[in-house]
Design a protein around this motif. Structure first.
Motif, PDB file in Angstrom:
ATOM      1  N   ARG A 392      -1.625   6.038   0.797  1.00  0.00           N
ATOM      2  CA  ARG A 392      -2.514   4.987   0.296  1.00  0.00           C
ATOM      3  C   ARG A 392      -3.106   4.189   1.455  1.00  0.00           C
ATOM      4  O   ARG A 392      -3.069   2.959   1.477  1.00  0.00           O
ATOM      5  CB  ARG A 392      -1.803   4.067  -0.699  1.00  0.00           C
ATOM      6  CG  ARG A 392      -1.404   4.762  -1.990  1.00  0.00           C
ATOM      7  CD  ARG A 392      -0.740   3.818  -2.951  1.00  0.00           C
ATOM      8  NE  ARG A 392      -0.439   4.463  -4.219  1.00  0.00           N
ATOM      9  CZ  ARG A 392       0.233   3.901  -5.216  1.00  0.00           C
ATOM     10  NH1 ARG A 392       0.663   2.657  -5.095  1.00  0.00           N
ATOM     11  NH2 ARG A 392       0.472   4.552  -6.331  1.00  0.00           N
ATOM     12  N   ARG A 393      -3.597   4.924   2.446  1.00  0.00           N
ATOM     13  CA  ARG A 393      -4.310   4.369   3.603  1.00  0.00           C
ATOM     14  C   ARG A 393      -3.419   3.516   4.493  1.00  0.00           C
ATOM     15  O   ARG A 393      -3.915   2.711   5.284  1.00  0.00           O
ATOM     16  CB  ARG A 393      -5.546   3.579   3.170  1.00  0.00           C
ATOM     17  CG  ARG A 393      -6.540   4.411   2.381  1.00  0.00           C
ATOM     18  CD  ARG A 393      -7.936   3.865   2.443  1.00  0.00           C
ATOM     19  NE  ARG A 393      -8.080   2.528   1.903  1.00  0.00           N
ATOM     20  CZ  ARG A 393      -9.251   1.907   1.776  1.00  0.00           C
ATOM     21  NH1 ARG A 393     -10.364   2.514   2.149  1.00  0.00           N
ATOM     22  NH2 ARG A 393      -9.316   0.699   1.281  1.00  0.00           N
ATOM     23  N   GLY A 394      -2.104   3.668   4.389  1.00  0.00           N
ATOM     24  CA  GLY A 394      -1.202   2.941   5.269  1.00  0.00           C
ATOM     25  C   GLY A 394      -0.643   1.663   4.686  1.00  0.00           C
ATOM     26  O   GLY A 394       0.123   0.958   5.359  1.00  0.00           O
ATOM     27  N   VAL A 395      -0.994   1.338   3.441  1.00  0.00           N
ATOM     28  CA  VAL A 395      -0.488   0.118   2.802  1.00  0.00           C
ATOM     29  C   VAL A 395       0.955   0.357   2.353  1.00  0.00           C
ATOM     30  O   VAL A 395       1.243   1.359   1.693  1.00  0.00           O
ATOM     31  CB  VAL A 395      -1.362  -0.266   1.596  1.00  0.00           C
ATOM     32  CG1 VAL A 395      -0.824  -1.527   0.926  1.00  0.00           C
ATOM     33  CG2 VAL A 395      -2.810  -0.463   2.035  1.00  0.00           C
ATOM     34  N   PRO A 396       1.893  -0.536   2.678  1.00  0.00           N
ATOM     35  CA  PRO A 396       3.283  -0.342   2.251  1.00  0.00           C
ATOM     36  C   PRO A 396       3.401  -0.274   0.731  1.00  0.00           C
ATOM     37  O   PRO A 396       2.631  -0.926   0.009  1.00  0.00           O
ATOM     38  CB  PRO A 396       4.005  -1.580   2.804  1.00  0.00           C
ATOM     39  CG  PRO A 396       3.160  -2.036   3.941  1.00  0.00           C
ATOM     40  CD  PRO A 396       1.748  -1.718   3.541  1.00  0.00           C
ATOM     41  N   PRO A 397       4.356   0.492   0.216  1.00  0.00           N
ATOM     42  CA  PRO A 397       4.548   0.580  -1.238  1.00  0.00           C
ATOM     43  C   PRO A 397       4.837  -0.793  -1.846  1.00  0.00           C
ATOM     44  O   PRO A 397       5.575  -1.600  -1.279  1.00  0.00           O
ATOM     45  CB  PRO A 397       5.759   1.516  -1.371  1.00  0.00           C
ATOM     46  CG  PRO A 397       5.808   2.284  -0.094  1.00  0.00           C
ATOM     47  CD  PRO A 397       5.280   1.363   0.962  1.00  0.00           C
ATOM     48  N   GLN A 398       4.227  -1.047  -2.981  1.00  0.00           N
ATOM     49  CA  GLN A 398       4.404  -2.296  -3.734  1.00  0.00           C
ATOM     50  C   GLN A 398       3.960  -3.531  -2.942  1.00  0.00           C
ATOM     51  O   GLN A 398       4.371  -4.658  -3.252  1.00  0.00           O
ATOM     52  CB  GLN A 398       5.872  -2.468  -4.170  1.00  0.00           C
ATOM     53  CG  GLN A 398       6.484  -1.277  -4.868  1.00  0.00           C
ATOM     54  CD  GLN A 398       5.828  -0.957  -6.199  1.00  0.00           C
ATOM     55  OE1 GLN A 398       5.169  -1.803  -6.790  1.00  0.00           O
ATOM     56  NE2 GLN A 398       6.000   0.268  -6.677  1.00  0.00           N
ATOM     57  N   TRP A 399       3.133  -3.342  -1.937  1.00  0.00           N
ATOM     58  CA  TRP A 399       2.678  -4.454  -1.103  1.00  0.00           C
ATOM     59  C   TRP A 399       1.988  -5.532  -1.933  1.00  0.00           C
ATOM     60  O   TRP A 399       2.314  -6.723  -1.841  1.00  0.00           O
ATOM     61  CB  TRP A 399       1.735  -3.917  -0.028  1.00  0.00           C
ATOM     62  CG  TRP A 399       0.991  -4.949   0.764  1.00  0.00           C
ATOM     63  CD1 TRP A 399      -0.313  -5.319   0.615  1.00  0.00           C
ATOM     64  CD2 TRP A 399       1.511  -5.741   1.836  1.00  0.00           C
ATOM     65  NE1 TRP A 399      -0.653  -6.287   1.525  1.00  0.00           N
ATOM     66  CE2 TRP A 399       0.457  -6.572   2.291  1.00  0.00           C
ATOM     67  CE3 TRP A 399       2.747  -5.837   2.453  1.00  0.00           C
ATOM     68  CZ2 TRP A 399       0.606  -7.472   3.329  1.00  0.00           C
ATOM     69  CZ3 TRP A 399       2.903  -6.740   3.495  1.00  0.00           C
ATOM     70  CH2 TRP A 399       1.849  -7.545   3.926  1.00  0.00           C
ATOM     71  N   ARG A 400       1.041  -5.139  -2.750  1.00  0.00           N
ATOM     72  CA  ARG A 400       0.292  -6.112  -3.558  1.00  0.00           C
ATOM     73  C   ARG A 400       1.190  -6.774  -4.597  1.00  0.00           C
ATOM     74  O   ARG A 400       1.045  -7.963  -4.898  1.00  0.00           O
ATOM     75  CB  ARG A 400      -0.876  -5.400  -4.242  1.00  0.00           C
ATOM     76  CG  ARG A 400      -1.713  -6.277  -5.155  1.00  0.00           C
ATOM     77  CD  ARG A 400      -2.979  -5.543  -5.564  1.00  0.00           C
ATOM     78  NE  ARG A 400      -2.684  -4.368  -6.365  1.00  0.00           N
ATOM     79  CZ  ARG A 400      -2.864  -4.299  -7.679  1.00  0.00           C
ATOM     80  NH1 ARG A 400      -3.306  -5.358  -8.341  1.00  0.00           N
ATOM     81  NH2 ARG A 400      -2.604  -3.188  -8.331  1.00  0.00           N
ATOM     82  N   LYS A 401       2.156  -6.021  -5.125  1.00  0.00           N
ATOM     83  CA  LYS A 401       2.985  -6.519  -6.219  1.00  0.00           C
ATOM     84  C   LYS A 401       4.067  -7.481  -5.742  1.00  0.00           C
ATOM     85  O   LYS A 401       4.334  -8.503  -6.388  1.00  0.00           O
ATOM     86  CB  LYS A 401       3.618  -5.329  -6.942  1.00  0.00           C
ATOM     87  CG  LYS A 401       4.438  -5.692  -8.164  1.00  0.00           C
ATOM     88  CD  LYS A 401       4.949  -4.430  -8.852  1.00  0.00           C
ATOM     89  CE  LYS A 401       5.751  -4.764 -10.095  1.00  0.00           C
ATOM     90  NZ  LYS A 401       6.257  -3.534 -10.762  1.00  0.00           N
ATOM     91  N   TYR A 402       4.708  -7.161  -4.609  1.00  0.00           N
ATOM     92  CA  TYR A 402       5.880  -7.927  -4.189  1.00  0.00           C
ATOM     93  C   TYR A 402       5.670  -8.782  -2.942  1.00  0.00           C
ATOM     94  O   TYR A 402       6.240  -9.869  -2.828  1.00  0.00           O
ATOM     95  CB  TYR A 402       7.056  -6.981  -3.922  1.00  0.00           C
ATOM     96  CG  TYR A 402       7.572  -6.269  -5.144  1.00  0.00           C
ATOM     97  CD1 TYR A 402       7.709  -6.936  -6.356  1.00  0.00           C
ATOM     98  CD2 TYR A 402       7.915  -4.923  -5.086  1.00  0.00           C
ATOM     99  CE1 TYR A 402       8.181  -6.278  -7.482  1.00  0.00           C
ATOM    100  CE2 TYR A 402       8.390  -4.260  -6.208  1.00  0.00           C
ATOM    101  CZ  TYR A 402       8.522  -4.937  -7.402  1.00  0.00           C
ATOM    102  OH  TYR A 402       8.987  -4.286  -8.507  1.00  0.00           O
TER     103      TYR A 402
END
Length: 415
Positions: A392-402
């Motif tokens: 996902r282009r380097g975005v950490p998992p669940q970045w937006r959510k957590y």
């Protein structure tokens, strides 16, 4: 006398002919593993008739149905004579009265599904990306003509209906592209030309073959445990994949940034996450406030992974990321943490970012088998390698959510 004889001959010639026996066998290509053979027979009048299996030359092999007086016969046969399975091959089914054959039908028994061998995954580029193999190829559908499409070649053993699928795997394959064709045996090639917006990650190719008898075989695993051994092919869509070699750094230090892309130029700029006003509305975007000017560099490592020495500025502790923008519009992010030079020197409260958890949820496929290298893929994976770039282009998992909301709160409250 001559006239009477002529009349008798004419009468016999004009007499109605009795209809012949009828025998129907379906399907002609028959797999006992898939279904039962449907056999129907009808006679003009009741006779002592039996149904016999014979070789193509007519040599009897045994009775499918013993002779008995009947006019009609209907059954479903399991390809067994006297309880023993009939081997694969070509035969004739005969409708027999005594030594006389009333009707017959050819039959082919086939229990073996079409085979696919000699996989070859490749692109138009003469230079494969580092790590590519016969079953793994890297593409970048950006329209530059270098490696825009993946070609999957293979050898088909017999005529078959072939279903070609490109799948995105999580805990099971999810089809994102498919094509079905009726093919003759020999060397075949399917081409996948994905749209430019296709996410950068690996995609598992699945090929299902089905012959005229209904025998079917699928190449490409149903789950990560089975997928540890690659039996089909994998296509890797390359973006701007970047990641720092370490999880955190102190201010005013040097870091190693690993990059994989075939872009011609890259523009790099560092941002701090948390102080930004822009909302994060996608799992493929990171927002922040720039902490240094952007710099554009030519990129010559278009067929391999390369690393850069990256200067970490005199910045306060927090979460940062480098945004990498390619000349063709592709974007990648590489997050990292700046930790205090001396723990407790600026605050009595320690904020620990879940960098190990990020990697635990990271479905990046480093070994190229089409499945994420994480136990969340529900395979046999029990470890997760640290330092991998994120999908996902380097975005950490669940970045937006957590994480975004927490970092925004830290900034707004001055924690």
């Amino acid at each position: 006398m001559r006239r009477r004889f002529t009349l008798v001959v004419l009468a016999l010639a004009c007499a109605p002919v009795a209809s012949a026996a009828d025998l129907t066998v379906k399907p002609r290509d028959f797999s006992p593993d898939e279904a039962r053979l449907r056999i129907q027979a009808a006679l003009p009048k009741p006779e002592r008739v039996g149904l016999q299996l014979a070789t193509l030359s007519g040599r009897p092999l045994g009775w499918i149905v013993e002779p008995q007086r009947r006019r009609f016969l209907t059954l479903r046969w399991n390809a067994r004579l006297r309880g023993i399975g009939v081997p694969d091959g070509n035969y004739r089914i005969r409708l027999v009265v005594g030594q006389r054959e009333l009707a017959s039908s050819p039959l082919r028994i086939d229990r073996i599904a079409p085979r696919v061998t000699e996989f070859d995954a490749h692109t138009r580029s003469r230079t494969p990306f580092a790590g590519d193999s016969e079953r793994l190829t890297t593409i970048s559908p950006n329209g530059d003509g270098l490696r825009d499409a993946a070609k999957i070649s293979f050898t088909l053993s017999e005529r078959a209906r072939v279903r070609f699928e490109v799948t995105r795997t999580v805990s099971a394959p999810q089809t994102i592209y498919e094509l079905t064709a009726n093919l003759r045996p020999g060397r075949k090639t399917f081409t996948w030309h994905p749209p430019k917006a296709t996410g950068a990650r690996t995609y598992l190719v699945r090929i299902t073959t089905t012959d005229g008898a209904g025998n079917s075989r699928t190449y490409g695993a149903d789950d990560a445990r089975e997928g540890r051994r690659l039996r089909s092919a994998v296509v890797r869509v390359l973006g701007v994949d970047a990641g720092f070699m370490g999880e955190s750094y102190v201010a005013s230090s040097s870091a190693r940034l690993a990059i994989e892309t075939d872009a011609k130029t890259l523009t790099l700029q560092t941002f701090r996450a948390g102080p930004e006003d822009a909302p994060t509305h996608s799992d493929t975007i990171m927002n922040g406030v720039a902490v240094n000017p952007s710099v554009t560099v030519p990129w010559s490592a278009r067929h391999r992974r390369a690393t850069l020495n990256y200067a970490v500025g005199p910045w306060p502790s927090g979460v940062y990321f480098v945004k990498l923008s390619a000349d063709d519009g592709r974007i990648g992010y590489a997050p990292f943490v700046v930790r205090p030079t001396v723990l407790g020197s600026t605050s009595r409260v320690a904020v620990v970012m879940p960098t190990n958890t990020w990697q635990g949820y990271n479905f990046r496929d480093a070994d190229g088998n089409g499945w994420g290298d994480t136990w969340y893929a529900k395979g046999a994976q029990s470890t997760a390698e640290l330092g991998r770039p994120f999908i996902r282009r380097g975005v950490p998992p669940q970045w937006r959510k957590y994480d975004v909301g927490f970092l925004r709160w830290l900034h707004l409250t001055g924690k």
